[in-house]
Design a protein around this motif. Structure first.
Motif, PDB file in Angstrom:
ATOM      1  N   GLY A  64       0.819  -1.198   0.000  1.00  0.00           N
ATOM      2  CA  GLY A  64       0.000   0.000   0.000  1.00  0.00           C
ATOM      3  C   GLY A  64       0.856   1.252   0.000  1.00  0.00           C
ATOM      4  O   GLY A  64       2.079   1.191  -0.202  1.00  0.00           O
ATOM      5  N   THR A  65       0.222   2.388   0.266  1.00  0.00           N
ATOM      6  CA  THR A  65       0.978   3.638   0.219  1.00  0.00           C
ATOM      7  C   THR A  65       2.047   3.717   1.305  1.00  0.00           C
ATOM      8  O   THR A  65       2.937   4.570   1.233  1.00  0.00           O
ATOM      9  CB  THR A  65       0.023   4.846   0.346  1.00  0.00           C
ATOM     10  OG1 THR A  65      -0.768   4.704   1.531  1.00  0.00           O
ATOM     11  CG2 THR A  65      -0.890   4.945  -0.862  1.00  0.00           C
ATOM     12  N   GLU A  66       1.980   2.812   2.278  1.00  0.00           N
ATOM     13  CA  GLU A  66       3.006   2.820   3.325  1.00  0.00           C
ATOM     14  C   GLU A  66       4.392   2.451   2.792  1.00  0.00           C
ATOM     15  O   GLU A  66       5.411   2.729   3.453  1.00  0.00           O
ATOM     16  CB  GLU A  66       2.617   1.877   4.474  1.00  0.00           C
ATOM     17  CG  GLU A  66       2.753   0.394   4.174  1.00  0.00           C
ATOM     18  CD  GLU A  66       1.581  -0.176   3.386  1.00  0.00           C
ATOM     19  OE1 GLU A  66       1.649  -1.370   2.995  1.00  0.00           O
ATOM     20  OE2 GLU A  66       0.601   0.567   3.154  1.00  0.00           O
ATOM     21  N   VAL A  67       4.470   1.841   1.618  1.00  0.00           N
ATOM     22  CA  VAL A  67       5.784   1.452   1.072  1.00  0.00           C
ATOM     23  C   VAL A  67       6.455   2.611   0.341  1.00  0.00           C
ATOM     24  O   VAL A  67       7.632   2.509  -0.040  1.00  0.00           O
ATOM     25  CB  VAL A  67       5.682   0.223   0.135  1.00  0.00           C
ATOM     26  CG1 VAL A  67       5.024  -0.941   0.846  1.00  0.00           C
ATOM     27  CG2 VAL A  67       4.971   0.553  -1.169  1.00  0.00           C
ATOM     28  N   GLN A  85       8.539   5.701   0.075  1.00  0.00           N
ATOM     29  CA  GLN A  85       9.536   6.317   0.948  1.00  0.00           C
ATOM     30  C   GLN A  85      10.078   7.586   0.306  1.00  0.00           C
ATOM     31  O   GLN A  85      10.708   7.537  -0.752  1.00  0.00           O
ATOM     32  CB  GLN A  85      10.698   5.351   1.194  1.00  0.00           C
ATOM     33  CG  GLN A  85      10.318   4.035   1.837  1.00  0.00           C
ATOM     34  CD  GLN A  85      11.516   3.124   1.993  1.00  0.00           C
ATOM     35  OE1 GLN A  85      12.539   3.525   2.556  1.00  0.00           O
ATOM     36  NE2 GLN A  85      11.413   1.911   1.479  1.00  0.00           N
ATOM     37  N   ARG A 104       3.531  -0.096  -7.641  1.00  0.00           N
ATOM     38  CA  ARG A 104       3.626  -0.038  -6.177  1.00  0.00           C
ATOM     39  C   ARG A 104       3.016  -1.265  -5.520  1.00  0.00           C
ATOM     40  O   ARG A 104       3.564  -1.824  -4.560  1.00  0.00           O
ATOM     41  CB  ARG A 104       2.916   1.228  -5.669  1.00  0.00           C
ATOM     42  CG  ARG A 104       3.176   1.553  -4.211  1.00  0.00           C
ATOM     43  CD  ARG A 104       2.054   2.408  -3.636  1.00  0.00           C
ATOM     44  NE  ARG A 104       0.844   1.619  -3.403  1.00  0.00           N
ATOM     45  CZ  ARG A 104      -0.381   2.021  -3.681  1.00  0.00           C
ATOM     46  NH1 ARG A 104      -0.608   3.207  -4.237  1.00  0.00           N
ATOM     47  NH2 ARG A 104      -1.412   1.231  -3.419  1.00  0.00           N
ATOM     48  N   ALA A 135       1.895   9.962  -1.011  1.00  0.00           N
ATOM     49  CA  ALA A 135       0.916   8.976  -0.547  1.00  0.00           C
ATOM     50  C   ALA A 135      -0.505   9.518  -0.677  1.00  0.00           C
ATOM     51  O   ALA A 135      -1.430   8.776  -1.044  1.00  0.00           O
ATOM     52  CB  ALA A 135       1.212   8.581   0.899  1.00  0.00           C
ATOM     53  N   SER A 136      -0.693  10.798  -0.411  1.00  0.00           N
ATOM     54  CA  SER A 136      -2.023  11.396  -0.556  1.00  0.00           C
ATOM     55  C   SER A 136      -2.477  11.362  -2.011  1.00  0.00           C
ATOM     56  O   SER A 136      -3.656  11.114  -2.297  1.00  0.00           O
ATOM     57  CB  SER A 136      -2.015  12.843  -0.051  1.00  0.00           C
ATOM     58  OG  SER A 136      -1.808  12.886   1.341  1.00  0.00           O
ATOM     59  N   ASN A 147      -3.550   7.815  -2.711  1.00  0.00           N
ATOM     60  CA  ASN A 147      -4.825   7.522  -2.042  1.00  0.00           C
ATOM     61  C   ASN A 147      -5.994   8.187  -2.760  1.00  0.00           C
ATOM     62  O   ASN A 147      -7.052   7.573  -2.948  1.00  0.00           O
ATOM     63  CB  ASN A 147      -4.776   7.986  -0.583  1.00  0.00           C
ATOM     64  CG  ASN A 147      -4.003   7.038   0.311  1.00  0.00           C
ATOM     65  OD1 ASN A 147      -3.991   5.831   0.085  1.00  0.00           O
ATOM     66  ND2 ASN A 147      -3.356   7.575   1.336  1.00  0.00           N
TER      67      ASN A 147
END
Length: 332
Positions: free
Chosen positions: A18-21, A23, A55, A311-312, A315
């Motif tokens: 997800g967007t957590e990856v 960096q 991603r 990330a925004s 999303n």
């Protein structure tokens, strides 16, 4: 030669997810260039669904760590040896290759083109991938003719708005689909003949009503899994289903014999196979920019995000909250 730092800001992934990856880094090495390449200082970077596919792992990244992004506009700060197609330091260019989510990118000169001085900032990055995708789809995937009835799924999305405007310019009858009143209105203003709000209207029955029960000669479907069966249902006899994206997920395997009911054609094209040669690349980019400059096509920009807020952007794109183009500003 322009002064080039040794490090830069950029976004990498070292695994899929997800967007957590995503960096955000401030000390990535500025890439080196070899013969046939240029070094571009990016001003604006385009965000596309294909970035989310890499991603998440739907498309495999060639290596990790990997810098996402496939398009940007900026200024050439260094030129390699060999054939660089007349490009030089100081030229403002738009380009399509890998590694765009960064302040600097090493770009094959064959995949970059000088922007007209009359083109305002941001428009190159906003128009490039989605505009070229739409243009090649209606020129090659299914050559649309004046008077044809066609269906464009997600007509108020990034590529959808380009499809609607280009199809309008050649005189097609355009049925769009959209999920909100705002998006319906946007697609109509872009030139759609009719727009069906699929949140509370039945797309299949409306398409057949509008086409005297014939169906559409072509469906341009960038949504994927959730619309694929509908696309096969509403395509006319001897028509084409052009499946070019996976916004709702990948189309699952299906029985090819289903196409026999209407002698329908099914195609899964990608832009880069239409602009593989320099001749194709220059021809389509120049035609697209002519549409923008001379015909007034609107490269609608939804929002410019800071690169650090990537990330925004992902999303918002995946959440179908956007209309038009998302850009990243790599200076922030």
């Amino acid at each position: 030669m322009s002064s080039v730092p040794s490090t830069m800001k950029g976004v990498i992934i070292d695994k899929t997810g997800g967007t957590e990856v995503l960096q955000y880094k401030i000390d990535l090495p500025v890439p080196a260039i070899v013969d046939g390449q240029i070094l571009v200082k990016n001003d604006y970077i385009g965000v596309n669904f294909i970035d989310t596919y890499f991603r998440t792992g739907l498309y495999p990244a060639p290596q990790f760590p990997y810098i996402l992004g496939r398009e940007a506009e900026g200024t050439i700060v260094k030129v390699g040896g060999g054939d660089v197609y007349g490009l030089k330091e100081g030229d403002r260019v738009v380009w399509g290759a890998e590694g765009a989510y960064a302040e600097y990118a090493s770009v094959p000169a064959a995949k970059a083109i000088k922007l007209p001085s009359a083109l305002p900032a941001k428009i190159g990055a906003a128009a490039f991938l989605q505009g070229l995708t739409a243009l090649t789809l209606i020129r090659e995937a299914h050559p649309v003719k004046k008077g044809d009835w066609v269906l464009v799924h997600a007509a108020a999305g990034g590529t959808g708005l380009w499809l609607v405007q280009l199809l309008r310019s050649i005189g097609a009858n355009i049925i769009g689909t959209a999920s909100t009143l705002e998006k319906v209105d946007l697609a109509l203003k872009a030139g759609a003949t009719h727009v069906i709000n699929y949140s509370h209207e039945d797309v299949k029955s409306q398409v057949f009503e509008l086409t005297d029960d014939q169906g559409v000669v072509a469906v341009f479907d960038g949504v994927g899994k959730s619309t694929f069966d509908l696309s096969l249902d509403v395509v006319a006899r001897k028509g084409s289903v052009i499946s070019f994206g996976n916004a709702s997920g990948a189309v699952p395997p299906f029985t090819i014999a289903r196409l026999a009911a209407k002698n329908a054609r099914l195609m899964r094209p990608t832009l880069f196979n239409y602009i593989a040669t320099r001749e194709e690349f220059e021809g389509y980019v120049n035609e697209l920019l002519d549409f923008v400059l001379k015909d007034g096509l609107d490269a609608r920009i939804y929002k410019v995000y800071n690169l650090s807020d990537v990330a925004s952007a992902h999303n918002d794109l995946e959440g179908r909250k956007t209309t038009g183009k998302l850009l990243l500003d790599p200076s922030k």
